[in-house]
Design a protein around this motif. Structure first.
Motif, PDB file in Angstrom:
ATOM      1  N   MET A   1      13.164  29.121  -6.641  1.00  0.00           N
ATOM      2  CA  MET A   1      13.820  28.053  -6.564  1.00  0.00           C
ATOM      3  C   MET A   1      12.715  27.142  -5.823  1.00  0.00           C
ATOM      4  O   MET A   1      12.586  27.722  -4.531  1.00  0.00           O
ATOM      5  CB  MET A   1      15.180  27.786  -6.172  1.00  0.00           C
ATOM      6  N   ARG A   4      10.475  19.668  -3.715  1.00  0.00           N
ATOM      7  CA  ARG A   4       9.596  18.792  -3.973  1.00  0.00           C
ATOM      8  C   ARG A   4       8.266  19.163  -3.454  1.00  0.00           C
ATOM      9  O   ARG A   4       7.071  18.912  -3.730  1.00  0.00           O
ATOM     10  CB  ARG A   4       9.998  17.384  -3.958  1.00  0.00           C
ATOM     11  N   LEU A  36      23.093  23.611  -8.956  1.00  0.00           N
ATOM     12  CA  LEU A  36      22.215  23.558 -10.125  1.00  0.00           C
ATOM     13  C   LEU A  36      22.994  22.709 -11.150  1.00  0.00           C
ATOM     14  O   LEU A  36      24.069  23.076 -11.401  1.00  0.00           O
ATOM     15  CB  LEU A  36      21.696  24.698 -10.344  1.00  0.00           C
ATOM     16  N   ARG A  47      17.933  12.933 -10.872  1.00  0.00           N
ATOM     17  CA  ARG A  47      16.949  13.459  -9.984  1.00  0.00           C
ATOM     18  C   ARG A  47      16.800  12.189  -8.978  1.00  0.00           C
ATOM     19  O   ARG A  47      16.469  12.660  -7.670  1.00  0.00           O
ATOM     20  CB  ARG A  47      15.657  13.814 -10.672  1.00  0.00           C
ATOM     21  N   ARG A  81      14.266  22.719  -7.899  1.00  0.00           N
ATOM     22  CA  ARG A  81      14.386  22.785  -9.177  1.00  0.00           C
ATOM     23  C   ARG A  81      14.186  24.468  -9.388  1.00  0.00           C
ATOM     24  O   ARG A  81      13.525  25.102  -8.379  1.00  0.00           O
ATOM     25  CB  ARG A  81      13.519  22.204 -10.182  1.00  0.00           C
ATOM     26  N   THR A  82      14.773  24.997 -10.529  1.00  0.00           N
ATOM     27  CA  THR A  82      14.269  26.454 -10.597  1.00  0.00           C
ATOM     28  C   THR A  82      12.876  26.509 -11.115  1.00  0.00           C
ATOM     29  O   THR A  82      12.256  25.704 -11.790  1.00  0.00           O
ATOM     30  CB  THR A  82      15.279  27.097 -11.457  1.00  0.00           C
ATOM     31  N   ASP A  86      13.276  25.279 -15.005  1.00  0.00           N
ATOM     32  CA  ASP A  86      13.227  23.640 -14.273  1.00  0.00           C
ATOM     33  C   ASP A  86      14.331  23.090 -14.401  1.00  0.00           C
ATOM     34  O   ASP A  86      14.704  21.979 -14.865  1.00  0.00           O
ATOM     35  CB  ASP A  86      12.378  23.030 -15.311  1.00  0.00           C
ATOM     36  N   VAL A  87      15.454  23.963 -13.981  1.00  0.00           N
ATOM     37  CA  VAL A  87      16.814  23.195 -13.735  1.00  0.00           C
ATOM     38  C   VAL A  87      16.966  22.420 -12.265  1.00  0.00           C
ATOM     39  O   VAL A  87      16.401  22.974 -11.334  1.00  0.00           O
ATOM     40  CB  VAL A  87      18.077  24.241 -13.736  1.00  0.00           C
ATOM     41  N   GLU A  88      17.526  21.310 -12.427  1.00  0.00           N
ATOM     42  CA  GLU A  88      17.420  20.355 -11.180  1.00  0.00           C
ATOM     43  C   GLU A  88      18.813  20.706 -10.441  1.00  0.00           C
ATOM     44  O   GLU A  88      19.656  21.182 -10.899  1.00  0.00           O
ATOM     45  CB  GLU A  88      17.506  19.058 -11.666  1.00  0.00           C
TER      46      GLU A  88
END
Length: 356
Positions: A1, A4, A36, A47, A81-82, A86-88
């Motif tokens: 994870m 930004r 998540l 996001r 995000r992972t 790409d999970v937020e």
């Protein structure tokens, strides 16, 4: 994870799941967790919402909310995000360091094991702490929108914490981030979708399903006040939902259906049928009874959270509580000349039994 800024964290065990997201422990020191959201309705908007909340953590209004120990709100610390899919989501403080799930105090099944020393005085303290936290949120311009037991925490002293900040309604400059969720049984009638009363939602708070809100009225301080009144009633009535019960005039459909049709023992004792083991209807101080009636009678006259905090503090002031001479765990208002919990116990249920 990864954040930004490129900093990485390791997810360990999954510790919770809801209708919208999953919660994981982060690292091994027990200070952080990550929420998540695998499939938000609008990933770009979600996001942006999280990033604004992270930025607001340094604003004076949020700093005031987060002051004190233990911290009352699991505020988003960083958007993440992972790496794999790409999970937020976001990082937040782990409230388990200081609190237990709210149901530990709210439900009869949870109290004896999780909080064996809890009494009605603990429930009063938790109700006041919740009302005070909500009043503080409203003062700073935040609306919870989906206040329910699943996003609340409590400790043995009745202190209260709150999570799921990403579902709140708030403003940032000229931008408005609307409330997005609702929970059956805790949604004010004016916020319900037209078919809410026929959804067949189960009665138990642990069985309710949160759903994206599509109501005619957005959440505001008044709709939060409705949910607060429901929770106060549950806390002070041994877990009993104010709109629980089988309708006297037909079939049971859902808590929301009872809300829409004003089926509430407090408003009309003949509107619902409850088990004989339910706590006595007259166990509350008169001032709190009046606030509950006002909260459920009409949307325009709901007592705000600050009024609840004041009256709950008065109800637990020195000299306002009495301890039963038969069972030390039975505490009640001095306005009632005999113990309501003994009355309940004689009918087959004791909301505050003595520890084994």
């Amino acid at each position: 994870m990864v954040s930004r800024g490129g900093r990485e964290w390791q997810l360990t065990e999954r510790i919770g799941a809801g209708s919208e997201g999953l919660v994981y422990a982060v690292g091994h020191d027990g200070s952080l967790v990550a929420k998540l959201v695998p499939d938000p309705a609008d990933p770009v908007a979600y996001r942006r919402r999280v990033e604004r909340l992270v930025r607001q953590r340094r604003e004076p209004r949020t700093v005031r909310l987060l002051a004190g120990t233990p911290q009352r709100v699991a505020w988003p610390l960083a958007a993440v995000r992972t790496l794999r899919d790409d999970v937020e989501g976001y990082l937040m403080p782990d409230l388990r360091r200081d609190f237990l799930p709210f149901t530990a105090l709210l439900t009869e099944a949870g109290r004896p094991d999780a909080l064996p020393g809890a009494t009605w005085a603990t429930a009063l303290a938790a109700a006041e702490a919740l009302a005070r936290l909500l009043a503080d949120l409203h003062t700073e311009g935040y609306v919870v929108g989906d206040l329910n037991p699943d996003n609340l925490w409590v400790d043995a002293h009745g202190r209260v914490g709150m999570a799921d900040v990403d579902s709140w309604q708030f403003t940032d400059g000229h931008d408005v981030f609307p409330g997005r969720m609702r929970t059956p049984g805790y949604t004010a009638p004016e916020r319900m979708a037209p078919n809410a009363g026929t959804s067949g939602a189960p009665a138990g708070p642990g069985e309710e399903t949160r759903a994206p809100a599509a109501p005619p009225v957005p959440p505001d301080a008044s709709t939060d006040a409705f949910a607060l009144a429901v929770l106060v009633h549950q806390l002070l009535m041994g877990g009993l939902h104010p709109f629980a019960g089988h309708p006297a005039d037909g079939d049971y459909l859902s808590l929301d259906d009872n809300v829409l049709h004003d089926r509430c023992r407090l408003l009309d004792r003949t509107s619902v049928v409850l088990p004989r083991t339910a706590p006595p209807a007259d166990l509350l101080p008169r001032a709190l009874d009046a606030l509950l009636r006002a909260a459920f009678s009409a949307a325009g006259s709901r007592p705000p959270a600050a009024v609840w905090a004041r009256e709950l503090a008065a109800a637990r002031a020195p000299g306002r509580l009495a301890r039963c001479t038969v069972r030390a765990t039975h505490v009640h208002t001095v306005e009632r000349p005999w113990c309501p919990w003994c009355d309940q116990a004689r009918r087959g249920m004791d909301s505050y039994p003595e520890p084994a």
